[in-house]
Design a protein around this motif. Structure first.
Motif, PDB file in Angstrom:
ATOM      1  N   MET A 124      51.843 -37.595  -9.577  1.00  6.81           N
ATOM      2  CA  MET A 124      52.543 -38.266  -8.475  1.00  6.81           C
ATOM      3  C   MET A 124      52.231 -39.760  -8.422  1.00  6.81           C
ATOM      4  SD  MET A 124      52.235 -35.484  -5.388  1.00  6.81           S
ATOM      5  CE  MET A 124      50.480 -35.692  -5.228  1.00  6.81           C
ATOM      6  N   THR A 125      51.169 -40.182  -9.081  1.00  7.61           N
ATOM      7  CA  THR A 125      50.765 -41.583  -9.058  1.00  7.61           C
ATOM      8  C   THR A 125      50.365 -42.010 -10.464  1.00  7.61           C
ATOM      9  OG1 THR A 125      48.427 -41.106  -8.686  1.00  7.61           O
ATOM     10  CG2 THR A 125      49.814 -41.298  -6.721  1.00  7.61           C
ATOM     11  N   VAL A 151      36.918 -42.246  -5.449  1.00  2.25           N
ATOM     12  CA  VAL A 151      38.348 -42.461  -5.310  1.00  2.25           C
ATOM     13  C   VAL A 151      38.852 -41.389  -4.346  1.00  2.25           C
ATOM     14  CG1 VAL A 151      40.578 -42.423  -6.502  1.00  2.25           C
ATOM     15  CG2 VAL A 151      38.574 -43.397  -7.636  1.00  2.25           C
ATOM     16  N   THR A 152      39.649 -41.787  -3.359  1.00  4.98           N
ATOM     17  CA  THR A 152      40.147 -40.860  -2.350  1.00  4.98           C
ATOM     18  C   THR A 152      41.665 -40.793  -2.399  1.00  4.98           C
ATOM     19  OG1 THR A 152      38.281 -41.354  -0.900  1.00  4.98           O
ATOM     20  CG2 THR A 152      40.210 -40.354   0.134  1.00  4.98           C
ATOM     21  N   ALA A 153      42.195 -39.575  -2.275  1.00  2.00           N
ATOM     22  CA  ALA A 153      43.646 -39.361  -2.174  1.00  2.00           C
ATOM     23  C   ALA A 153      43.908 -38.689  -0.832  1.00  2.00           C
ATOM     24  CB  ALA A 153      44.145 -38.492  -3.315  1.00  2.00           C
ATOM     25  N   GLU A 154      44.885 -39.203  -0.092  1.00  2.00           N
ATOM     26  CA  GLU A 154      45.268 -38.630   1.203  1.00  2.00           C
ATOM     27  C   GLU A 154      46.643 -37.995   1.078  1.00  2.00           C
ATOM     28  OE1 GLU A 154      43.551 -38.578   4.069  1.00  2.00           O
ATOM     29  OE2 GLU A 154      41.840 -39.728   3.314  1.00  2.00           O
ATOM     30  N   PHE A 155      46.785 -36.778   1.597  1.00  2.00           N
ATOM     31  CA  PHE A 155      48.040 -36.039   1.526  1.00  2.00           C
ATOM     32  C   PHE A 155      48.499 -35.673   2.933  1.00  2.00           C
ATOM     33  CE2 PHE A 155      45.698 -35.300  -2.354  1.00  2.00           C
ATOM     34  CZ  PHE A 155      46.639 -35.575  -3.328  1.00  2.00           C
TER      35      PHE A 155
END
Length: 75
Positions: A43-44, A55-59
Motif C-alpha cells: 500500500m506504500t 517505524v509506525t503504521a496507522e490504519f
C-alpha cells in the motif's frame, strides 16, 4: 539496515503472485536475483528500517503497529 527475513524457495514459489512472476520472467529469460525485494500489493513505498529507529503504521478502524530492529548480526 536490517536484513530481510529468510524465505526458502519452496515457500516463495507457493505464493501464486510470486510463482506467476517467476514464470513470466522465465519466459523472457530473466529471473529474480538473490537479495531482491518483491512487494505484492504494497500500500506504500518500501521503507528501509534502521537499527533502533521504530517505524509506525496507522490504519483507520484497526489502529497502529510499530516495528523496529536491532543491529544486524552475521548469520
Amino acid at each position: 539496515m536490517c536484513p530481510p527475513a529468510a524465505v526458502d524457495a519452496g515457500d516463495r514459489l507457493a505464493d501464486p503472485q510470486i510463482g506467476g512472476l517467476t514464470s513470466s520472467l522465465a519466459e523472457r529469460e530473466l529471473a529474480l536475483e538473490e537479495g531482491w525485494i518483491v512487494l505484492t500489493g504494497g500500500m506504500t513505498d518500501a521503507v528501509p528500517l534502521e537499527p533502533d529507529r521504530p517505524v509506525t503504521a496507522e490504519f483507520t478502524h484497526l489502529g497502529g503497529v510499530t516495528v523496529s530492529c536491532g543491529e544486524a548480526r552475521p548469520m
